[in-house]
Write a protein that holds these residues in place. Structure first.
Motif, PDB file in Angstrom:
ATOM      1  N   VAL A   1     -73.108  -8.485  19.897  1.00 32.40           N
ATOM      2  CA  VAL A   1     -72.512  -9.798  19.633  1.00 32.40           C
ATOM      3  C   VAL A   1     -71.232  -9.609  18.807  1.00 32.40           C
ATOM      4  N   GLN A   2     -71.243  -8.640  17.894  1.00 34.75           N
ATOM      5  CA  GLN A   2     -70.076  -8.386  17.043  1.00 34.75           C
ATOM      6  C   GLN A   2     -68.850  -8.008  17.881  1.00 34.75           C
ATOM      7  N   GLN A   3     -69.070  -7.184  18.906  1.00 34.64           N
ATOM      8  CA  GLN A   3     -67.947  -6.810  19.782  1.00 34.64           C
ATOM      9  C   GLN A   3     -67.380  -8.034  20.491  1.00 34.64           C
TER      10      GLN A   3
ATOM     11  N   ALA B   1     -67.820 -19.135  28.365  1.00 33.89           N
ATOM     12  CA  ALA B   1     -67.513 -19.489  29.758  1.00 33.89           C
ATOM     13  C   ALA B   1     -67.637 -21.001  29.969  1.00 33.89           C
ATOM     14  N   LEU B   2     -68.680 -21.603  29.402  1.00 34.62           N
ATOM     15  CA  LEU B   2     -68.860 -23.056  29.559  1.00 34.62           C
ATOM     16  C   LEU B   2     -67.725 -23.828  28.907  1.00 34.62           C
ATOM     17  N   GLU B   3     -67.234 -23.323  27.771  1.00 35.43           N
ATOM     18  CA  GLU B   3     -66.146 -24.009  27.075  1.00 35.43           C
ATOM     19  C   GLU B   3     -64.819 -23.904  27.824  1.00 35.43           C
TER      20      GLU B   3
ATOM     21  N   VAL C   1     -79.782 -21.186  34.922  1.00 29.59           N
ATOM     22  CA  VAL C   1     -79.223 -20.167  34.013  1.00 29.59           C
ATOM     23  C   VAL C   1     -80.028 -20.143  32.715  1.00 29.59           C
ATOM     24  N   ASP C   2     -80.494 -21.319  32.272  1.00 26.98           N
ATOM     25  CA  ASP C   2     -81.403 -21.347  31.108  1.00 26.98           C
ATOM     26  C   ASP C   2     -82.604 -20.444  31.378  1.00 26.98           C
ATOM     27  N   ASP C   3     -83.194 -20.595  32.571  1.00 25.47           N
ATOM     28  CA  ASP C   3     -84.367 -19.791  32.945  1.00 25.47           C
ATOM     29  C   ASP C   3     -84.019 -18.307  32.999  1.00 25.47           C
ATOM     30  N   PHE C   4     -82.860 -17.990  33.555  1.00 28.04           N
ATOM     31  CA  PHE C   4     -82.408 -16.589  33.640  1.00 28.04           C
ATOM     32  C   PHE C   4     -82.318 -15.992  32.235  1.00 28.04           C
ATOM     33  N   LEU C   5     -81.690 -16.722  31.318  1.00 29.24           N
ATOM     34  CA  LEU C   5     -81.495 -16.211  29.962  1.00 29.24           C
ATOM     35  C   LEU C   5     -82.809 -16.084  29.204  1.00 29.24           C
TER      36      LEU C   5
ATOM     37  N   PRO D   1     -80.026 -10.645  25.474  1.00 28.21           N
ATOM     38  CA  PRO D   1     -80.125 -12.106  25.423  1.00 28.21           C
ATOM     39  C   PRO D   1     -79.062 -12.775  24.541  1.00 28.21           C
ATOM     40  N   ALA D   2     -78.851 -12.266  23.341  1.00 29.63           N
ATOM     41  CA  ALA D   2     -77.897 -12.903  22.420  1.00 29.63           C
ATOM     42  C   ALA D   2     -76.464 -12.750  22.935  1.00 29.63           C
ATOM     43  N   GLU D   3     -76.167 -11.566  23.480  1.00 31.42           N
ATOM     44  CA  GLU D   3     -74.808 -11.305  23.973  1.00 31.42           C
ATOM     45  C   GLU D   3     -74.461 -12.202  25.160  1.00 31.42           C
ATOM     46  N   LEU D   4     -75.412 -12.317  26.107  1.00 26.76           N
ATOM     47  CA  LEU D   4     -75.156 -13.144  27.287  1.00 26.76           C
ATOM     48  C   LEU D   4     -75.095 -14.628  26.922  1.00 26.76           C
ATOM     49  N   LEU D   5     -75.887 -15.052  25.939  1.00 28.87           N
ATOM     50  CA  LEU D   5     -75.839 -16.430  25.470  1.00 28.87           C
ATOM     51  C   LEU D   5     -74.452 -16.737  24.879  1.00 28.87           C
ATOM     52  N   TYR D   6     -73.923 -15.796  24.132  1.00 26.26           N
ATOM     53  CA  TYR D   6     -72.594 -15.945  23.523  1.00 26.26           C
ATOM     54  C   TYR D   6     -71.528 -16.035  24.629  1.00 26.26           C
TER      55      TYR D   6
END
Length: 198
Positions: A99-101, A31-33, A10-14, A21-26
């Protein structure tokens, strides 16, 4: 709740993500939490509970999204969830363009994830209704006659993927448009991919 393990794929995907990129990272962090385990499935980050798919991240042209595989069972008191298509029976999504949304709805995303985990733990299942069988358009039947290997590959697809292709091909009004749509997706079908797979 414990934090899930990051998956290097997933690191590679991102790292390769150009559009969101920023939105999916957020969304990934949220999801991980939730304590779900992370993997890459169908070319997308997927979040699982004891081997069962719970949520998945999407990157579309106009939006990114977090999808819940049993989203139709979620209470959705905020009325934020949307179906990916008019015939979707199980999947529901939260779609974003910034990201704001995501930050503004973070508490709801977390609540939906908690509920999705509870649903999975409870063993709740989606009861799918049978769709009427769709008849392939004549142009697709003709292509099957030309390329028997295409028909064989098509029949190997899941019923949902077959239906998505049939709906896509049948919606075109003109025969030549149907033919061009079919031609465009021949390589996808031959490689076992669905209409929206990368």
């Amino acid at each position: 709740m414990e934090t899930g393990m990051r998956n290097p794929s997933v690191d590679d995907f991102l790292l390769g993500e150009k559009k969101w990129p920023a939105e999916l990272l957020y969304l990934r962090g949220i999801a991980l939490e939730s304590g779900l385990s992370e993997t890459l499935k169908w070319g997308k980050p997927c979040y699982m509970l004891e081997g069962a798919n719970v949520a998945i991240l999407y990157s579309f042209k106009d939006t990114c999204a977090i999808g819940f595989l049993k989203g139709a069972l979620l209470r959705d008191e905020q009325k934020l969830l949307v179906a990916p298509g008019e015939h979707s029976q199980a999947m529901r999504m939260l779609k974003y363009t910034s990201v704001q949304q995501i930050a503004a709805q973070e508490q709801f995303i977390r609540a939906y994830l908690r509920e999705a985990v509870e649903l999975e733990r409870s063993g709740a299942e989606i009861v799918f209704t049978e769709h009427e069988t769709m008849e392939p358009p004549e142009e697709l039947k003709e292509k099957f006659r030309e390329m028997p290997e295409l028909e064989a590959a098509f029949l190997q697809l899941t019923p949902g993927r077959q239906r998505a292709y049939l709906m896509c091909f049948s919606q075109a009004k003109q025969s030549e448009t149907r033919v061009s749509h079919i031609e465009k997706y021949v390589p996808f079908i031959l490689s076992g991919k669905g209409l929206n797979d990368r």
